[in-house]
Design a protein around this motif. Sequence first.
Motif, PDB file in Angstrom:
ATOM      1  N   PRO A   1      30.928  -5.425 -24.692  1.00 29.90           N
ATOM      2  CA  PRO A   1      31.508  -5.399 -23.340  1.00 29.90           C
ATOM      3  C   PRO A   1      32.382  -4.184 -23.057  1.00 29.90           C
ATOM      4  O   PRO A   1      32.569  -3.818 -21.899  1.00 29.90           O
ATOM      5  CB  PRO A   1      32.337  -6.689 -23.280  1.00 29.90           C
ATOM      6  CG  PRO A   1      32.559  -7.083 -24.703  1.00 29.90           C
ATOM      7  CD  PRO A   1      31.364  -6.607 -25.458  1.00 29.90           C
TER       8      PRO A   1
ATOM      9  N   TYR B   1      31.600 -10.970 -25.715  1.00 30.59           N
ATOM     10  CA  TYR B   1      31.534 -11.464 -24.347  1.00 30.59           C
ATOM     11  C   TYR B   1      32.130 -12.877 -24.252  1.00 30.59           C
ATOM     12  O   TYR B   1      32.059 -13.662 -25.205  1.00 30.59           O
ATOM     13  CB  TYR B   1      30.092 -11.483 -23.847  1.00 30.59           C
ATOM     14  CG  TYR B   1      29.491 -10.108 -23.659  1.00 30.59           C
ATOM     15  CD1 TYR B   1      29.781  -9.363 -22.530  1.00 30.59           C
ATOM     16  CD2 TYR B   1      28.643  -9.560 -24.619  1.00 30.59           C
ATOM     17  CE1 TYR B   1      29.233  -8.100 -22.354  1.00 30.59           C
ATOM     18  CE2 TYR B   1      28.089  -8.301 -24.461  1.00 30.59           C
ATOM     19  CZ  TYR B   1      28.398  -7.572 -23.327  1.00 30.59           C
ATOM     20  OH  TYR B   1      27.865  -6.312 -23.149  1.00 30.59           O
TER      21      TYR B   1
ATOM     22  N   LEU C   1      24.694  -5.808 -18.271  1.00 29.39           N
ATOM     23  CA  LEU C   1      24.772  -7.146 -18.883  1.00 29.39           C
ATOM     24  C   LEU C   1      23.918  -8.135 -18.108  1.00 29.39           C
ATOM     25  O   LEU C   1      23.225  -8.971 -18.711  1.00 29.39           O
ATOM     26  CB  LEU C   1      26.221  -7.624 -18.926  1.00 29.39           C
ATOM     27  CG  LEU C   1      26.418  -9.051 -19.458  1.00 29.39           C
ATOM     28  CD1 LEU C   1      25.975  -9.146 -20.908  1.00 29.39           C
ATOM     29  CD2 LEU C   1      27.875  -9.495 -19.305  1.00 29.39           C
TER      30      LEU C   1
END
Length: 529
Positions: A460, A506, A469
């Motif tokens: 991330p 994440y 993503l």
Amino acid sequence: MALHDVTLPATTIPQNLTNIIGLGLKFCPTPRYTTRDATKNLDRFRKDLFVKAYFAGKPLNKEEEYIPKMRVESEWEPKLWDLPETIINRYEAFASKITQLFKKRRRRTNNLLPHQKLALASVARRTDILVVNVDKNGGPAIITTSDYVQRAFTSHLHTATYKEYTLAEAENHMKNVTKKIELWLMKYKSIMGTQEKHFLNANFNPSEAKFPVFYQTLKLHKSPWSTRPIVSCSGSLLYHLGIWVDLHLQKIATVQPAYIESSRHLLESFDSITPLPPNCSLFKADTVSMYTNIRTDKALREIGMYIHSWSRRFQSIPTDALTEALGLIMKNNVFQFGDTYWLQLVGTAMGTPPAPTYANLTFAIHENPIIKQFSDNLILYKRYIDDIIGIWRHDEDNEEDERKYAAFQTAIRSYEGLEWDFEPLTHSLDYLDIVISIRGTSIHTTLFEKVLSLHLYIPPHSAHAPGVLTGLVLGQCLRIYTLCSDKKDIYHLLRVFLFRLRARGYHDSILLPLFERAYVISLEDRPYK
């Protein structure tokens, strides 16, 4: 694991290397400065806006089919007096405001820790080690430069497939090819469409053309492991001609009975053969070095004869121009490796745009009569370039069945130069990225993952756009929904995928809405109860 280490035991690798390579080869460090001057992007935006405004509401010229892959960027822009004044005023107001926001500033934060920066700088300075890709999406690997170079020469370049050139010889060879391309363009320009001519002429720049580049990926799933040769032809002299050839050749290759373009395409073919008759088995086969073992002169001759014999079916294909251009590409693959230059003497010109299609069609011409000959036993026969998959219906007489299956294998192997390796008949096997099983009269599928896959998803804190993503999660989830036939497998693989993304950093608050969105989309594409 963060990487595959195949360096020699005595090699010392930088400390904390796994901390930087484990982020993945697609990880983007934060730029030192914020977004630079927006002038270039604004210029492109202005041009796009003005062109769209100019043509809005005007009828399109549909005299000729538009080919997206042959699009050439135009420098034309409409005159300001041909545009509505409101459009110009709105653009100027927008540009004035946006320019104030985009100011170059030095960033105070960075997405790499100090020890990771040191490791990255250390790897960049080292000339005795290389970080390379592993075949079949296996992730990154580290190898000594000497081992990498030695394997390139001993396994590939120093064979009968290639001939070494000096730089002068390579340049003279390509000068001759340049003349041949010029003659080809003059000879066949009258049979081409406007877009085709414009595409080929606009991209034929011998003075700017570069030599294709040879490199290797590692085949760690083999024992012992080896390397796969690859040639990158983008920007080379024959690249754009190869695009033209490939577009026409695909019209023939994609309609062959055995052709499949993906796992999903294969699954669609299962729908037409289920329920299966009793007493069926799966089989698969592959061949080693298909590209380099195809006899060029024979393949070109057979493709030309095939197109001519089916001229009514392929009326839109310029046969003479296609076969001549194909010969130019297949016989003039000159590339460089480091400071050395090579000519590929035999086989399919590696890295060129039509290479997969050419190899696919070449063997399709050979296998088509075999499929008809054994149609009583072949419930399914498909091939993805050099990988065959099929379903064999057994005869009640075992001896007759063994004789027929042996005869079928002999027929497939009768193509000169290619050695096909058949695995034993079975009820379950892996093919491409799926596991296929026969259960009674039905076919079941699930995802196949290699043990060596590292699953290094972009973390991330990488300086990627947020939409990356979204594309990753939706793409992988829809792949699971599409390729798995059992709900248990779907739930298990979705859960594993979620755990892997969590391990990369994440949070569920970001992930779960994307998984729900993927579920809704999957219902529209392939409904599940």
